[in-house]
Design an enzyme around this catalytic site. Structure first.
Site, PDB file in Angstrom:
ATOM      1  N   LYS A 197      42.655  34.737  35.998  1.00  0.00           N
ATOM      2  CA  LYS A 197      42.870  35.807  35.031  1.00  0.00           C
ATOM      3  C   LYS A 197      44.311  36.304  35.126  1.00  0.00           C
ATOM      4  CE  LYS A 197      41.356  40.430  33.939  1.00  0.00           C
ATOM      5  NZ  LYS A 197      40.397  41.517  34.095  1.00  0.00           N
ATOM      6  N   GLU A 203      45.940  31.840  46.303  1.00  0.00           N
ATOM      7  CA  GLU A 203      45.139  30.644  46.599  1.00  0.00           C
ATOM      8  C   GLU A 203      45.198  29.666  45.424  1.00  0.00           C
ATOM      9  OE1 GLU A 203      44.144  33.792  46.939  1.00  0.00           O
ATOM     10  OE2 GLU A 203      42.728  34.028  48.611  1.00  0.00           O
ATOM     11  N   GLY A 255      37.085  39.665  36.033  1.00  0.00           N
ATOM     12  CA  GLY A 255      36.957  38.325  36.604  1.00  0.00           C
ATOM     13  C   GLY A 255      35.516  37.922  36.849  1.00  0.00           C
ATOM     14  N   ARG A 256      34.737  38.807  37.467  1.00  0.00           N
ATOM     15  CA  ARG A 256      33.364  38.450  37.827  1.00  0.00           C
ATOM     16  C   ARG A 256      32.419  38.466  36.628  1.00  0.00           C
ATOM     17  NH1 ARG A 256      35.348  42.918  40.099  1.00  0.00           N
ATOM     18  NH2 ARG A 256      34.414  44.965  39.780  1.00  0.00           N
ATOM     19  N   GLU A 341      31.301  43.356  44.700  1.00  0.00           N
ATOM     20  CA  GLU A 341      32.643  43.731  44.251  1.00  0.00           C
ATOM     21  C   GLU A 341      32.553  44.867  43.232  1.00  0.00           C
ATOM     22  OE1 GLU A 341      36.276  40.865  44.205  1.00  0.00           O
ATOM     23  OE2 GLU A 341      35.599  40.925  42.137  1.00  0.00           O
ATOM     24  N   HIS A 372      12.506  28.128  56.105  1.00  0.00           N
ATOM     25  CA  HIS A 372      12.601  27.442  57.398  1.00  0.00           C
ATOM     26  C   HIS A 372      13.840  27.881  58.160  1.00  0.00           C
ATOM     27  CE1 HIS A 372       9.227  24.877  56.314  1.00  0.00           C
ATOM     28  NE2 HIS A 372       9.711  24.979  55.091  1.00  0.00           N
ATOM     29  N   LYS A 501      45.054  41.428  50.880  1.00  0.00           N
ATOM     30  CA  LYS A 501      46.034  40.564  50.198  1.00  0.00           C
ATOM     31  C   LYS A 501      47.448  40.946  50.619  1.00  0.00           C
ATOM     32  CE  LYS A 501      43.551  39.826  45.818  1.00  0.00           C
ATOM     33  NZ  LYS A 501      43.554  40.095  44.388  1.00  0.00           N
TER      34      LYS A 501
HETATM   35  O1  F6P Z   1      40.624  39.347  44.847  1.00  0.00           O
HETATM   36  C1  F6P Z   1      39.573  39.634  43.987  1.00  0.00           C
HETATM   37  C2  F6P Z   1      39.805  39.076  42.622  1.00  0.00           C
HETATM   38  O2  F6P Z   1      40.742  39.840  41.954  1.00  0.00           O
HETATM   39  C3  F6P Z   1      38.522  38.974  41.873  1.00  0.00           C
HETATM   40  O3  F6P Z   1      38.158  40.156  41.287  1.00  0.00           O
HETATM   41  C4  F6P Z   1      38.825  37.870  40.923  1.00  0.00           C
HETATM   42  O4  F6P Z   1      37.655  37.343  40.379  1.00  0.00           O
HETATM   43  C5  F6P Z   1      39.537  36.917  41.828  1.00  0.00           C
HETATM   44  O5  F6P Z   1      40.293  37.742  42.675  1.00  0.00           O
HETATM   45  C6  F6P Z   1      40.403  35.902  41.162  1.00  0.00           C
HETATM   46  O6  F6P Z   1      41.383  36.488  40.379  1.00  0.00           O
HETATM   47  P1  F6P Z   1      42.180  35.678  39.282  1.00  0.00           P
HETATM   48  O7  F6P Z   1      41.204  35.154  38.281  1.00  0.00           O
HETATM   49  O8  F6P Z   1      43.147  36.633  38.683  1.00  0.00           O
HETATM   50  O9  F6P Z   1      42.885  34.537  39.973  1.00  0.00           O
END
Ligand code: F6P
Length: 536
Positions: A197, A203, A255-256, A341, A372, A501
């Protein structure tokens, strides 16, 4: 949230067992269930009775839930700490009317992007869009959190409909993830979708750069083989992804909550645009239900109220999500982000400290596997863990119908066992049958007692189709919304992820050995020194 009345109702339960409620009301299963379309949500195996339910429902009026719901669907900026509307529902508003943000109808843009996604997905599937070495055999989605968990979950869930290229998901910055994924792929026939987003997540951007280098080294063509999904289209351009391969969305999609739009692109490539449309229609059907059903018949509302009863009134710290559906194996992880979240917060919307527990820990695994592994604790541990079972009436493998019968029987058996338990007398009878007597009989019998009276709910659906999956995901989204409104918090920000972060960024040069550990606490400094000492 006014919990006094509910707390005194909880106290008055005394030694009444859930089973007593069934004895007193032959209609209980029906009265304490609600349906939406073909979905049935049964919450009768809880301590909720008429009085408790009425008191729970009063919370909705007290929190002005109807007004908050209207505000959300109307595009008001209910995400107050970020000054944003919350309109993931617009992404599935296929037949709906206009949806306005700041006086502007957002639907033309939403539908135009959806149409571009359909064309792109079908061209990838059909081979009209291809890589340097030919049509795409594999698609790798690079994203994390909401840009990963939704599509991963939906890809597993919709496996019977998957007739497009193979899909892979890379989320972790651990190089093992991308290395293990790319190792088996052809760099000339792989499409990389970078989903972020913000298009800044460290990452994702690290993995995207690694994938680009791998592609170039292997003779692929990043200008043909990269697509992006983001609400930061300036940054996708800076990364070098051509505009026609960028699928944007607005900042009012959290995002979620984003699987319904461009973040769902890999799912669309996998199952096709018709199946993806059915998924959207399922979500839209749940929206219509949520907007129109009265509280007692409203599935997301009742699911939320059961959650509040167990967490905020009775104080149970966690809830287990237990899909008896192997293809929902990533659903608990998806719900973890969605619920934790969103509602894992201790400050109310007005800045005051929350006067009650925040949302619970959410965890789980598909049944029957969990049986199990950790069900021992659910049945006999000292903590009560409300369980949310999910199961389909039918599988997708008619030739394996006997498997499905066993699956269903196990699901129902678990909720029955949790409620019924086994008394000491019943356990003694079993030990007598085994020939035990005296002290040994007593000792062994005690280990075989199940307290029972442990609450669970069951969501049952005809089959895990795209339409049903859409209903289930929207159901839980609205559940989270309702719980957030009742708690008085903002379910749509996530400030709690920021500090880690920031510190990770500042630790970068320290773990590289470029900067010393001065100023760091003893533990962090010691761990850095260990890592540097053992660096190969
Ligand atoms: O660190 C949390 C977060 O901001 C989430 O809310 C989001 O889904 C995820 O990181 C990934 O963010 P992005 O889509 O901006 O890479």
């Amino acid at each position: 949230m006014q919990l006094d009345q509910l707390k005194s109702l909880a106290k008055s339960i005394g030694d009444r067992r859930i089973l007593d409620l069934f004895d007193a009301d032959s209609n209980r299963a029906e009265s304490f269930s609600t349906s939406s379309g073909d979905l049935l949500f049964d919450y009768s195996k809880t301590q909720i009775n008429d009085d408790i339910r009425s008191a729970l429902i009063q919370l909705c009026d007290h929190a002005k839930l109807a007004d908050r719901r209207t505000a959300m669907f109307a595009g008001q900026k209910i995400n107050e700490t970020e000054g944003r509307a919350v309109l993931h529902t617009a992404l599935r508003n296929l037949d709906g009317g206009p949806v306005e943000v700041d006086g502007q109808d957002v639907m033309p843009d939403v539908l135009e992007t959806l149409q571009r996604m359909r064309v792109f997905a079908e061209e990838v599937r059909g081979g009209a869009i291809k890589g340097a070495g030919g049509s795409f055999t594999d698609v790798v989605n690079i994203g994390i959190g909401g840009s990963d968990l939704g599509p991963v979950m939906a890809t597993h869930a919709l496996a019977p409909y998957h007739d497009g290229p193979k899909l892979h998901y890379v989320s972790n910055v651990d190089g093992a993830h991308i290395a293990d994924t790319l190792r088996m792929l052809d760099p000339t026939r792989t499409l990389i979708v970078v989903a972020s987003k913000t298009f800044t997540t460290i990452e994702t951007m690290t993995n995207a750069r690694t994938a680009r280098a791998w592609m170039v080294d292997g003779g692929g063509d990043p200008s043909q083989q990269f697509a992006a999904v983001s609400s930061a289209v300036d940054k996708t351009a800076a990364f070098g992804i051509p505009e026609e391969r960028v699928f944007g969305f607005a900042d009012w999609v959290g995002g979620r909550y984003s699987v319904w739009g461009p973040v769902g692109l890999p799912v669309m490539i996998a199952v096709g645009s018709n199946a993806f449309d059915a998924f959207l229609r399922g979500g839209q059907a749940m929206d219509l239900h949520f907007r129109s059903a009265k509280w007692v018949e409203n599935m997301p509302v009742m699911l939320a109220l059961v959650g509040v009863w167990h967490r905020q009134v009775l104080g149970y710290a966690s809830r287990a999500v237990l899909p008896y559906d192997q293809r929902l194996l990533r659903l608990p992880a998806y719900f973890q982000q969605l619920e934790m979240e969103s509602n894992g917060k201790s400050v109310a919307m007005d800045g005051s400290t929350l006067a009650m527990p925040s949302g619970p820990v959410v965890w789980g695994e598909p049944g029957t596997n969990g049986q199990h592994a950790f069900y021992q604790l659910i049945h006999q541990g000292t903590d009560v863990i409300p369980c949310e079972f999910m199961v389909a009436a039918n599988g997708h493998e008619p030739e394996l119908a006997h498997h499905h019968r066993l699956l269903l029987a196990n699901c129902l058996a678990q909720s029955e066992a949790l409620m019924q338990g086994r008394s000491l007398d019943e356990a003694r009878v079993r030990m007598v049958d085994k020939g035990l007597t005296g002290e040994e009989l007593e000792r062994q019998a005690r280990h075989r007692v199940f307290s029972g009276d442990r609450p669970s709910t069951t969501l049952i659906y005809p089959q895990l189709t795209p339409y049903v999956l859409g209903q289930i995901i929207a159901l839980y989204e609205h559940r989270v919304f309702v719980e957030g409104v009742l708690l008085g918090i903002n379910s749509f920000d996530q400030w709690g992820v920021e500090l880690g972060k920031e510190l990770a960024t500042s630790l970068g040069p320290i773990v590289d050995g470029e900067v010393g550990t001065e100023g760091k606490d003893g533990s962090t400094a010691g761990l850095v020194e260990y890592a540097l000492r053992h660096r190969g």
